[in-house]
Scaffold this motif. Structure first.
Motif, PDB file in Angstrom:
ATOM      1  N   ARG A 280      33.525  40.537  31.035  1.00 37.36           N
ATOM      2  CA  ARG A 280      33.896  39.164  30.676  1.00 37.36           C
ATOM      3  C   ARG A 280      34.330  39.068  29.213  1.00 37.36           C
ATOM      4  N   SER A 281      33.570  39.708  28.325  1.00 35.82           N
ATOM      5  CA  SER A 281      33.915  39.630  26.911  1.00 35.82           C
ATOM      6  C   SER A 281      35.219  40.390  26.621  1.00 35.82           C
ATOM      7  N   ASP A 282      35.437  41.500  27.341  1.00 38.20           N
ATOM      8  CA  ASP A 282      36.687  42.260  27.165  1.00 38.20           C
ATOM      9  C   ASP A 282      37.892  41.407  27.556  1.00 38.20           C
ATOM     10  N   LEU A 283      37.774  40.734  28.672  1.00 32.71           N
ATOM     11  CA  LEU A 283      38.867  39.881  29.134  1.00 32.71           C
ATOM     12  C   LEU A 283      39.134  38.757  28.141  1.00 32.71           C
ATOM     13  N   ALA A 284      38.068  38.180  27.607  1.00 37.95           N
ATOM     14  CA  ALA A 284      38.226  37.084  26.640  1.00 37.95           C
ATOM     15  C   ALA A 284      38.944  37.563  25.382  1.00 37.95           C
ATOM     16  N   VAL A 285      38.566  38.748  24.894  1.00 38.43           N
ATOM     17  CA  VAL A 285      39.203  39.309  23.694  1.00 38.43           C
ATOM     18  C   VAL A 285      40.686  39.589  23.955  1.00 38.43           C
ATOM     19  N   LEU A 286      40.984  40.171  25.113  1.00 40.06           N
ATOM     20  CA  LEU A 286      42.368  40.525  25.426  1.00 40.06           C
ATOM     21  C   LEU A 286      43.245  39.287  25.609  1.00 40.06           C
ATOM     22  N   VAL A 287      42.667  38.233  26.150  1.00 36.07           N
ATOM     23  CA  VAL A 287      43.416  36.972  26.276  1.00 36.07           C
ATOM     24  C   VAL A 287      43.653  36.374  24.888  1.00 36.07           C
ATOM     25  N   MET A 288      42.612  36.402  24.048  1.00 33.29           N
ATOM     26  CA  MET A 288      42.729  35.854  22.695  1.00 33.29           C
ATOM     27  C   MET A 288      43.797  36.596  21.889  1.00 33.29           C
ATOM     28  N   LEU A 289      43.857  37.918  22.074  1.00 37.22           N
ATOM     29  CA  LEU A 289      44.837  38.731  21.344  1.00 37.22           C
ATOM     30  C   LEU A 289      46.208  38.741  22.030  1.00 37.22           C
ATOM     31  N   ARG A 290      46.300  38.036  23.146  1.00 40.04           N
ATOM     32  CA  ARG A 290      47.556  37.886  23.896  1.00 40.04           C
ATOM     33  C   ARG A 290      48.049  39.187  24.525  1.00 40.04           C
ATOM     34  N   HIS A 291      47.107  40.089  24.774  1.00 36.83           N
ATOM     35  CA  HIS A 291      47.475  41.302  25.504  1.00 36.83           C
ATOM     36  C   HIS A 291      47.576  41.000  26.999  1.00 36.83           C
ATOM     37  N   ILE A 292      46.773  40.026  27.458  1.00 37.61           N
ATOM     38  CA  ILE A 292      46.874  39.558  28.834  1.00 37.61           C
ATOM     39  C   ILE A 292      46.827  38.038  28.839  1.00 37.61           C
ATOM     40  N   ASP A 293      47.351  37.450  29.900  1.00 38.96           N
ATOM     41  CA  ASP A 293      47.299  36.001  30.098  1.00 38.96           C
ATOM     42  C   ASP A 293      46.581  35.718  31.406  1.00 38.96           C
ATOM     43  N   ALA A 294      45.875  34.601  31.468  1.00 37.62           N
ATOM     44  CA  ALA A 294      45.149  34.233  32.680  1.00 37.62           C
ATOM     45  C   ALA A 294      45.711  32.953  33.269  1.00 37.62           C
ATOM     46  N   LYS A 295      45.886  32.962  34.590  1.00 30.63           N
ATOM     47  CA  LYS A 295      46.325  31.758  35.292  1.00 30.63           C
ATOM     48  C   LYS A 295      45.246  31.399  36.303  1.00 30.63           C
ATOM     49  N   PRO A 296      44.669  30.192  36.191  1.00 26.00           N
ATOM     50  CA  PRO A 296      43.596  29.788  37.099  1.00 26.00           C
ATOM     51  C   PRO A 296      43.992  29.944  38.567  1.00 26.00           C
ATOM     52  N   LYS A 297      43.082  30.494  39.357  1.00 25.70           N
ATOM     53  CA  LYS A 297      43.252  30.700  40.795  1.00 25.70           C
ATOM     54  C   LYS A 297      44.370  31.691  41.147  1.00 25.70           C
TER      55      LYS A 297
ATOM     56  N   ALA B 260      49.295  43.274  38.393  1.00 25.70           N
ATOM     57  CA  ALA B 260      49.390  41.824  38.176  1.00 25.70           C
ATOM     58  C   ALA B 260      50.179  41.140  39.294  1.00 25.70           C
ATOM     59  N   PRO B 261      49.732  39.922  39.725  1.00 23.33           N
ATOM     60  CA  PRO B 261      48.515  39.252  39.272  1.00 23.33           C
ATOM     61  C   PRO B 261      47.271  39.889  39.894  1.00 23.33           C
ATOM     62  N   ILE B 262      46.245  40.021  39.073  1.00 23.40           N
ATOM     63  CA  ILE B 262      45.017  40.669  39.524  1.00 23.40           C
ATOM     64  C   ILE B 262      43.821  39.863  39.024  1.00 23.40           C
ATOM     65  N   THR B 263      42.816  39.708  39.863  1.00 23.09           N
ATOM     66  CA  THR B 263      41.636  38.921  39.485  1.00 23.09           C
ATOM     67  C   THR B 263      40.674  39.752  38.657  1.00 23.09           C
ATOM     68  N   GLY B 264      39.777  39.058  37.956  1.00 19.38           N
ATOM     69  CA  GLY B 264      38.759  39.734  37.179  1.00 19.38           C
ATOM     70  C   GLY B 264      37.855  40.573  38.064  1.00 19.38           C
TER      71      GLY B 264
ATOM     72  N   GLY C 286      45.180  34.802  38.623  1.00 14.41           N
ATOM     73  CA  GLY C 286      44.717  36.075  38.085  1.00 14.41           C
ATOM     74  C   GLY C 286      45.305  36.371  36.720  1.00 14.41           C
ATOM     75  N   TYR C 287      45.250  37.626  36.349  1.00 20.09           N
ATOM     76  CA  TYR C 287      45.699  38.045  35.025  1.00 20.09           C
ATOM     77  C   TYR C 287      47.079  38.699  35.084  1.00 20.09           C
ATOM     78  N   PHE C 288      47.875  38.425  34.021  1.00 20.58           N
ATOM     79  CA  PHE C 288      49.196  39.020  33.832  1.00 20.58           C
ATOM     80  C   PHE C 288      49.234  39.648  32.445  1.00 20.58           C
ATOM     81  N   LEU C 289      50.198  40.517  32.216  1.00 19.03           N
ATOM     82  CA  LEU C 289      50.395  41.036  30.870  1.00 19.03           C
ATOM     83  C   LEU C 289      50.815  39.914  29.932  1.00 19.03           C
ATOM     84  N   GLY C 290      50.262  39.922  28.729  1.00 20.08           N
ATOM     85  CA  GLY C 290      50.603  38.917  27.735  1.00 20.08           C
ATOM     86  C   GLY C 290      51.743  39.369  26.840  1.00 20.08           C
ATOM     87  N   LYS C 291      52.108  38.503  25.924  1.00 21.14           N
ATOM     88  CA  LYS C 291      53.260  38.765  25.048  1.00 21.14           C
ATOM     89  C   LYS C 291      53.060  40.025  24.207  1.00 21.14           C
ATOM     90  N   ALA C 292      51.879  40.225  23.662  1.00 22.00           N
ATOM     91  CA  ALA C 292      51.634  41.375  22.784  1.00 22.00           C
ATOM     92  C   ALA C 292      51.805  42.687  23.548  1.00 22.00           C
TER      93      ALA C 292
END
Length: 211
Positions: A38-55, A19-23, A57-63
């Motif tokens: 794409r669907s995996d990333l969406a699920v992980l963001v929804m469950l707060r395992h990862i967070d996405a920041k536009p432009k 992190a930060p790492i792009t899709g 990339g992805y970071f670890l989420g709270k969960a």
């Protein structure tokens, strides 16, 4: 609780490492196309395992951070896992003997036992300082006269959690606690260890450094 797939767990691992790492980079490391995850990333963001920041990339989420935090391991630790060797004296020794032992052993408190080995008191550096200041005769005084006695001794047993020991030290404003367990005859408690604020500080440092 939703069970994650092996690919989703791999994605979390990659985000944690890079992190930060792009899709696109995640897909490349997995050896698959970006649309496939794409669907995996969406699920992980929804469950707060990862967070996405536009432009960015992805970071670890709270969960994920809550699960992976090394400090979570402290919750499962018991006093017996970290306790040190107690420094024990008989109740018949003098205050002078106690002062010498305190400094030779470099500890903050001494456990006082009777002739049967039962814990009968505890004497701290503060107790000894209080009684010796301005009192020339204090050195020959029995340590039993200045120690804290039962039932006022704050203690823990080996099976107590480390967090419980920390709470007791903070609540009672003491630097250390005797670790006791029932003696074989069950008539008294014997001292089997000690846990101190220094123990807790070292534990936190070890966990933080991953040692």
């Amino acid at each position: 609780m939703i069970e994650l797939t092996s690919r989703q767990l791999e994605i979390i691992d990659l985000v944690g490492k890079y992190a930060p790492i792009t899709g696109e980079r995640i897909a490349e490391l997995l050896g698959i196309s970006r649309p496939t995850i794409r669907s995996d990333l969406a699920v992980l963001v929804m469950l707060r395992h990862i967070d996405a920041k536009p432009k960015v990339g992805y970071f670890l989420g709270k969960a994920a951070l809550e699960v992976d935090s090394p400090f979570k391991h402290i919750e499962a630790m018991k006093v017996k896992d970290v306790m040190g060797i107690p420094v024990v004296l008989r109740e018949t020794v003098t205050v002078s003997d106690a002062v010498v032992t305190l400094f030779l052993e470099n500890v903050g408190s001494l456990m006082i036992v009777n002739q049967l080995g039962a814990l009968v008191g505890i004497v701290s550096r503060k107790d000894l300082l209080k009684v010796t200041l301005g009192q020339a005769s204090a050195n020959t005084m029995p340590v039993s006269l200045v120690m804290t006695r039962h039932p006022n001794i704050v203690k823990v047993n080996p099976e107590d959690s480390v967090l419980e020991a920390a709470r007791k030290m903070i609540h009672h404003q003491v630097d250390g606690l005797p670790v006791v367990k029932p003696a074989a005859d069950l008539d008294h408690e014997e001292v089997v260890g000690r846990i101190t604020k220094t123990t807790m500080t070292k534990l936190l440092l070890d966990v933080a450094l991953g040692t």
